[in-house]
Design a protein around this motif. Structure first.
Motif, PDB file in Angstrom:
ATOM      1  N   MET A   1      64.120  66.373  71.854  1.00 45.36           N
ATOM      2  CA  MET A   1      63.004  66.822  72.677  1.00 45.36           C
ATOM      3  C   MET A   1      61.792  65.967  72.311  1.00 45.36           C
ATOM      4  O   MET A   1      61.419  65.895  71.136  1.00 45.36           O
ATOM      5  CB  MET A   1      62.685  68.290  72.398  1.00 45.36           C
ATOM      6  N   ILE A   2      61.196  65.300  73.321  1.00 45.65           N
ATOM      7  CA  ILE A   2      60.050  64.431  73.068  1.00 45.65           C
ATOM      8  C   ILE A   2      58.804  65.058  73.674  1.00 45.65           C
ATOM      9  O   ILE A   2      58.812  65.465  74.835  1.00 45.65           O
ATOM     10  CB  ILE A   2      60.292  63.028  73.645  1.00 45.65           C
ATOM     11  N   LYS A   3      57.737  65.120  72.918  1.00 49.47           N
ATOM     12  CA  LYS A   3      56.472  65.665  73.374  1.00 49.47           C
ATOM     13  C   LYS A   3      55.838  64.675  74.355  1.00 49.47           C
ATOM     14  O   LYS A   3      55.731  63.482  74.064  1.00 49.47           O
ATOM     15  CB  LYS A   3      55.540  65.887  72.175  1.00 49.47           C
ATOM     16  N   ALA A   4      55.420  65.174  75.505  1.00 52.52           N
ATOM     17  CA  ALA A   4      54.829  64.292  76.510  1.00 52.52           C
ATOM     18  C   ALA A   4      53.833  65.056  77.355  1.00 52.52           C
ATOM     19  O   ALA A   4      53.859  66.275  77.431  1.00 52.52           O
ATOM     20  CB  ALA A   4      55.935  63.724  77.408  1.00 52.52           C
ATOM     21  N   LYS A   5      52.964  64.313  78.025  1.00 51.31           N
ATOM     22  CA  LYS A   5      52.050  64.923  78.986  1.00 51.31           C
ATOM     23  C   LYS A   5      51.855  63.948  80.152  1.00 51.31           C
ATOM     24  O   LYS A   5      52.253  62.797  80.074  1.00 51.31           O
ATOM     25  CB  LYS A   5      50.727  65.315  78.357  1.00 51.31           C
TER      26      LYS A   5
ATOM     27  N   ALA B   1      52.410  62.069  83.653  1.00 50.52           N
ATOM     28  CA  ALA B   1      53.566  61.640  84.440  1.00 50.52           C
ATOM     29  C   ALA B   1      54.849  61.637  83.618  1.00 50.52           C
ATOM     30  O   ALA B   1      55.914  61.969  84.124  1.00 50.52           O
ATOM     31  CB  ALA B   1      53.307  60.253  85.024  1.00 50.52           C
ATOM     32  N   LEU B   2      54.744  61.282  82.349  1.00 48.92           N
ATOM     33  CA  LEU B   2      55.936  61.265  81.503  1.00 48.92           C
ATOM     34  C   LEU B   2      56.530  62.675  81.365  1.00 48.92           C
ATOM     35  O   LEU B   2      57.741  62.847  81.420  1.00 48.92           O
ATOM     36  CB  LEU B   2      55.615  60.690  80.123  1.00 48.92           C
ATOM     37  N   ALA B   3      55.676  63.670  81.223  1.00 46.06           N
ATOM     38  CA  ALA B   3      56.156  65.043  81.101  1.00 46.06           C
ATOM     39  C   ALA B   3      56.842  65.518  82.384  1.00 46.06           C
ATOM     40  O   ALA B   3      57.815  66.249  82.334  1.00 46.06           O
ATOM     41  CB  ALA B   3      55.004  65.984  80.752  1.00 46.06           C
TER      42      ALA B   3
END
Length: 59
Positions: free
Chosen positions: A49-53, A55-57
């Motif tokens: 699980m990668i933390k993103a915000k 457009a990536l999220a």
């Protein structure tokens, strides 16, 4: 799933270009930090699980 030394070595190799990496086993998984900031987890099922915000999220 138990996090093995091979799992940790894979993570450190895979994210080598991100910054100074450290890991910490917790809750049956693995927390992954770059320069002291958590950015990813391997949860007990083995999923990364990668933390993103932004457009990536959404992706």
């Amino acid at each position: 799933m138990s996090i093995s030394d091979a799992d940790i070595a894979f993570v450190k190799d895979h994210f080598a270009g991100v910054g100074t990496l450290t890991t910490r086993k917790m809750f049956g998984g693995l927390a992954i930090y770059a320069d002291g900031v958590i950015f990813a987890l391997i949860i007990s099922t083995g999923a990364l699980m990668i933390k993103a915000k932004g457009a990536l999220a959404s992706d």
